[in-house]
Design a protein around this motif. Sequence first.
Motif, PDB file in Angstrom:
ATOM      1  N   THR A  29      -0.539  38.182   6.950  1.00  0.00           N
ATOM      2  CA  THR A  29      -1.924  38.093   7.419  1.00  0.00           C
ATOM      3  C   THR A  29      -2.840  37.850   6.223  1.00  0.00           C
ATOM      4  OG1 THR A  29      -2.353  40.450   7.148  1.00  0.00           O
ATOM      5  CG2 THR A  29      -1.411  39.735   9.266  1.00  0.00           C
ATOM      6  N   ILE A  30      -4.070  37.506   6.528  1.00  0.00           N
ATOM      7  CA  ILE A  30      -5.078  37.310   5.482  1.00  0.00           C
ATOM      8  C   ILE A  30      -5.219  38.576   4.638  1.00  0.00           C
ATOM      9  CG2 ILE A  30      -7.589  37.206   5.148  1.00  0.00           C
ATOM     10  CD1 ILE A  30      -6.670  34.465   5.501  1.00  0.00           C
ATOM     11  N   ASN A  31      -5.356  39.735   5.282  1.00  0.00           N
ATOM     12  CA  ASN A  31      -5.552  40.977   4.530  1.00  0.00           C
ATOM     13  C   ASN A  31      -4.322  41.359   3.725  1.00  0.00           C
ATOM     14  OD1 ASN A  31      -8.222  41.439   5.169  1.00  0.00           O
ATOM     15  ND2 ASN A  31      -7.762  42.701   6.966  1.00  0.00           N
ATOM     16  N   ASP A  32      -3.151  41.060   4.245  1.00  0.00           N
ATOM     17  CA  ASP A  32      -1.906  41.313   3.509  1.00  0.00           C
ATOM     18  C   ASP A  32      -1.914  40.525   2.199  1.00  0.00           C
ATOM     19  OD1 ASP A  32       0.746  41.547   2.640  1.00  0.00           O
ATOM     20  OD2 ASP A  32       1.490  40.120   4.124  1.00  0.00           O
ATOM     21  N   MET A  33      -2.212  39.223   2.275  1.00  0.00           N
ATOM     22  CA  MET A  33      -2.199  38.394   1.073  1.00  0.00           C
ATOM     23  C   MET A  33      -3.340  38.760   0.132  1.00  0.00           C
ATOM     24  SD  MET A  33      -0.898  34.648   2.383  1.00  0.00           S
ATOM     25  CE  MET A  33      -2.185  34.395   3.601  1.00  0.00           C
ATOM     26  N   ALA A  34      -4.526  39.023   0.693  1.00  0.00           N
ATOM     27  CA  ALA A  34      -5.654  39.430  -0.153  1.00  0.00           C
ATOM     28  C   ALA A  34      -5.333  40.722  -0.891  1.00  0.00           C
ATOM     29  CB  ALA A  34      -6.908  39.598   0.698  1.00  0.00           C
ATOM     30  N   GLY A  35      -4.724  41.690  -0.189  1.00  0.00           N
ATOM     31  CA  GLY A  35      -4.371  42.955  -0.819  1.00  0.00           C
ATOM     32  C   GLY A  35      -3.381  42.783  -1.951  1.00  0.00           C
ATOM     33  N   GLU A  36      -2.364  41.923  -1.737  1.00  0.00           N
ATOM     34  CA  GLU A  36      -1.396  41.675  -2.803  1.00  0.00           C
ATOM     35  C   GLU A  36      -2.068  41.080  -4.038  1.00  0.00           C
ATOM     36  OE1 GLU A  36       2.293  38.665  -3.842  1.00  0.00           O
ATOM     37  OE2 GLU A  36       2.050  39.278  -1.739  1.00  0.00           O
ATOM     38  N   ALA A  37      -2.955  40.112  -3.828  1.00  0.00           N
ATOM     39  CA  ALA A  37      -3.629  39.473  -4.962  1.00  0.00           C
ATOM     40  C   ALA A  37      -4.530  40.458  -5.696  1.00  0.00           C
ATOM     41  CB  ALA A  37      -4.438  38.274  -4.474  1.00  0.00           C
ATOM     42  N   ILE A  38      -5.248  41.301  -4.959  1.00  0.00           N
ATOM     43  CA  ILE A  38      -6.130  42.281  -5.593  1.00  0.00           C
ATOM     44  C   ILE A  38      -5.326  43.291  -6.413  1.00  0.00           C
ATOM     45  CG2 ILE A  38      -7.701  44.207  -5.122  1.00  0.00           C
ATOM     46  CD1 ILE A  38      -8.718  42.567  -2.696  1.00  0.00           C
ATOM     47  N   LEU A  39      -4.248  43.808  -5.835  1.00  0.00           N
ATOM     48  CA  LEU A  39      -3.420  44.775  -6.570  1.00  0.00           C
ATOM     49  C   LEU A  39      -2.826  44.140  -7.824  1.00  0.00           C
ATOM     50  CD1 LEU A  39      -1.603  46.525  -3.588  1.00  0.00           C
ATOM     51  CD2 LEU A  39      -3.374  47.514  -5.061  1.00  0.00           C
ATOM     52  N   ALA A  40      -2.416  42.878  -7.731  1.00  0.00           N
ATOM     53  CA  ALA A  40      -1.870  42.186  -8.897  1.00  0.00           C
ATOM     54  C   ALA A  40      -2.930  41.990  -9.962  1.00  0.00           C
ATOM     55  CB  ALA A  40      -1.276  40.840  -8.484  1.00  0.00           C
ATOM     56  N   ALA A  41      -4.165  41.676  -9.563  1.00  0.00           N
ATOM     57  CA  ALA A  41      -5.247  41.505 -10.532  1.00  0.00           C
ATOM     58  C   ALA A  41      -5.576  42.822 -11.221  1.00  0.00           C
ATOM     59  CB  ALA A  41      -6.487  40.938  -9.843  1.00  0.00           C
ATOM     60  N   LYS A  68     -13.109  36.322   8.390  1.00  0.00           N
ATOM     61  CA  LYS A  68     -14.079  36.718   7.372  1.00  0.00           C
ATOM     62  C   LYS A  68     -13.567  37.981   6.686  1.00  0.00           C
ATOM     63  CE  LYS A  68     -17.532  33.825   8.314  1.00  0.00           C
ATOM     64  NZ  LYS A  68     -18.064  32.864   7.348  1.00  0.00           N
ATOM     65  N   PHE A  69     -13.835  38.081   5.388  1.00  0.00           N
ATOM     66  CA  PHE A  69     -13.534  39.324   4.699  1.00  0.00           C
ATOM     67  C   PHE A  69     -14.524  40.398   5.134  1.00  0.00           C
ATOM     68  CE2 PHE A  69     -11.622  36.544   1.326  1.00  0.00           C
ATOM     69  CZ  PHE A  69     -10.330  37.014   1.495  1.00  0.00           C
ATOM     70  N   ASP A  70     -14.046  41.616   5.194  1.00  0.00           N
ATOM     71  CA  ASP A  70     -14.887  42.749   5.538  1.00  0.00           C
ATOM     72  C   ASP A  70     -14.681  43.814   4.468  1.00  0.00           C
ATOM     73  OD1 ASP A  70     -14.861  45.629   7.147  1.00  0.00           O
ATOM     74  OD2 ASP A  70     -16.473  44.272   7.761  1.00  0.00           O
ATOM     75  N   THR A  71     -15.747  44.170   3.791  1.00  0.00           N
ATOM     76  CA  THR A  71     -15.643  45.117   2.679  1.00  0.00           C
ATOM     77  C   THR A  71     -15.048  46.448   3.137  1.00  0.00           C
ATOM     78  OG1 THR A  71     -17.456  44.085   1.452  1.00  0.00           O
ATOM     79  CG2 THR A  71     -16.970  46.394   0.959  1.00  0.00           C
ATOM     80  N   ALA A  72     -15.508  46.946   4.268  1.00  0.00           N
ATOM     81  CA  ALA A  72     -15.001  48.239   4.748  1.00  0.00           C
ATOM     82  C   ALA A  72     -13.508  48.174   5.016  1.00  0.00           C
ATOM     83  CB  ALA A  72     -15.751  48.648   6.010  1.00  0.00           C
ATOM     84  N   SER A  73     -13.043  47.078   5.610  1.00  0.00           N
ATOM     85  CA  SER A  73     -11.616  46.932   5.899  1.00  0.00           C
ATOM     86  C   SER A  73     -10.796  46.885   4.615  1.00  0.00           C
ATOM     87  CB  SER A  73     -11.386  45.666   6.728  1.00  0.00           C
ATOM     88  OG  SER A  73     -10.016  45.482   6.981  1.00  0.00           O
ATOM     89  N   LEU A  74     -11.267  46.135   3.610  1.00  0.00           N
ATOM     90  CA  LEU A  74     -10.553  46.091   2.335  1.00  0.00           C
ATOM     91  C   LEU A  74     -10.516  47.462   1.676  1.00  0.00           C
ATOM     92  CD1 LEU A  74     -11.865  42.727   0.841  1.00  0.00           C
ATOM     93  CD2 LEU A  74      -9.533  43.204   1.609  1.00  0.00           C
ATOM     94  N   MET A  75     -11.609  48.199   1.750  1.00  0.00           N
ATOM     95  CA  MET A  75     -11.649  49.546   1.168  1.00  0.00           C
ATOM     96  C   MET A  75     -10.639  50.455   1.850  1.00  0.00           C
ATOM     97  SD  MET A  75     -15.777  50.006   0.781  1.00  0.00           S
ATOM     98  CE  MET A  75     -15.702  51.685   0.135  1.00  0.00           C
ATOM     99  N   GLU A  76     -10.591  50.418   3.194  1.00  0.00           N
ATOM    100  CA  GLU A  76      -9.647  51.257   3.923  1.00  0.00           C
ATOM    101  C   GLU A  76      -8.208  50.883   3.593  1.00  0.00           C
ATOM    102  OE1 GLU A  76     -10.520  51.000   8.060  1.00  0.00           O
ATOM    103  OE2 GLU A  76     -12.552  51.778   7.848  1.00  0.00           O
ATOM    104  N   THR A  77      -7.950  49.577   3.548  1.00  0.00           N
ATOM    105  CA  THR A  77      -6.587  49.099   3.325  1.00  0.00           C
ATOM    106  C   THR A  77      -6.086  49.477   1.937  1.00  0.00           C
ATOM    107  OG1 THR A  77      -6.958  47.246   4.834  1.00  0.00           O
ATOM    108  CG2 THR A  77      -5.118  47.048   3.302  1.00  0.00           C
ATOM    109  N   LEU A  78      -6.951  49.367   0.941  1.00  0.00           N
ATOM    110  CA  LEU A  78      -6.535  49.532  -0.455  1.00  0.00           C
ATOM    111  C   LEU A  78      -6.852  50.914  -1.024  1.00  0.00           C
ATOM    112  CD1 LEU A  78      -7.640  46.019  -1.731  1.00  0.00           C
ATOM    113  CD2 LEU A  78      -5.301  46.801  -1.349  1.00  0.00           C
ATOM    114  N   GLY A  79      -7.560  51.739  -0.284  1.00  0.00           N
ATOM    115  CA  GLY A  79      -7.884  53.076  -0.787  1.00  0.00           C
ATOM    116  C   GLY A  79      -9.015  53.085  -1.791  1.00  0.00           C
ATOM    117  N   ILE A  80      -9.891  52.085  -1.754  1.00  0.00           N
ATOM    118  CA  ILE A  80     -11.057  52.061  -2.643  1.00  0.00           C
ATOM    119  C   ILE A  80     -12.044  53.116  -2.141  1.00  0.00           C
ATOM    120  CG2 ILE A  80     -13.002  50.652  -3.420  1.00  0.00           C
ATOM    121  CD1 ILE A  80     -11.173  48.187  -3.033  1.00  0.00           C
TER     122      ILE A  80
END
Length: 406
Positions: A29-41, A68-80
């Motif tokens: 999914t979009i969030n799966d790939m975005a999360g992988e890239a963020i963790l790698a960065a 669309k990216f959603d800041t709250a969703s990325l925070m929840e997914t990644l533990g920010i």
Amino acid sequence: MGWVNQDKCAIVGVGATDYYMRGKSWPRTINDMAGEAILAACADAGISVKQIDGIAYYSTAGAGYLDKFDTASLMETLGIPHVGFSATLTSGGGGCPGAIGLATAGLMNEDCTYTITLMALQQLPQHRLGVVFGASAPSPENSFLQPSGLVGPGHLMSVLARRHMHLYGTKPEAFQEIVQGTRANAYNRPKAIRKNPLSDEEYQKSPMLADPLRRLDFCLETDGAVAVVTTTMDRAKDCRHKPAVVHGVAHGGQREWGRAFAWMGMPDPHFASSGHKFVADRIWDQTGLSAKDMDVALIYDHFSPMVLMQLEDYGFCAKGEGSDYVLGGRVRYDAATGRGVNGGVPVNTHGGNLNEAYIIGMTHIVEGVEQVRGTAINQVKDAEFALVSGGPASLPVSGMILRKAA
């Protein structure tokens, strides 16, 4: 006039997924790939993802063309745990380097300490940029485009390319040289989609999709994600790698360019251009530099003629001289010397959108970072300054100068 934030921030981490041909990333999914890239960065920067407290988007926080990216969703997914800054530039790929300027604004205002800029792209048959105008609902603009058969960006760019050819005698062989020259840089890229050497015959056999543009003049259609971490210079000293210093960055444009290839209302000479002249002048004014000071240029290459027109707008050659400049071999990288050919500046040493992958410009930022770090696969010798551009697209377009750390 020097830029008030010059050399005060830097990109300190880069991360990316594998790149997939369009539609081949599923069931990811979009969030799966975005999360992988963020963790790698974050790992590249040597920080925890929980230290991220700012997000600087572009393309109106678009996650490709499907979501669309959603800041709250990325925070929840990644533990920010919290963010103090979340903002986005409008337009599309034209805002890619400009998003780093947006990050710099948040950092210098002390709203955040580490920012992420990212793009993830995932295309389906019914969600393709290549047919976006043809699939759109009728509107005043589309009432001109759709009956004319201008159903996608490639068709629209072909009209600009033809106008440039009419005004300046630009040769189609120059477009071929851009494609071949940047393809030669992709052969040793492990993730590149198009890496085989490109012969004259193969290029000429490539189907003509929108005269004078052949299929190989169009960028790739790929899935994947890329993210980068930006922070202040004082924090950058504690990160894992040498920082890529943000020496200058600008976004915007002038009214005559406006909606760019989504509208045909621009007068000459703006019509036969990349719309970058205003931004280019701002960057050179900010930094006191010029095209001749650049060691490598990462030019947004969704369509080959737009590389030629950006070279003119940024001053690598005069207006109307792009064809001769390119045909002189000056965009090529010489692996033997680590420099450009015939006194030129190497362009898209990673293969670019045309050959490595199309993640709406983010791969260009990664290559710029690696060039000034001195860790690029096709490393330019003694690279100190890297130009990165975003667009042509509807305004804003943007550009950035990355500098090697002292």
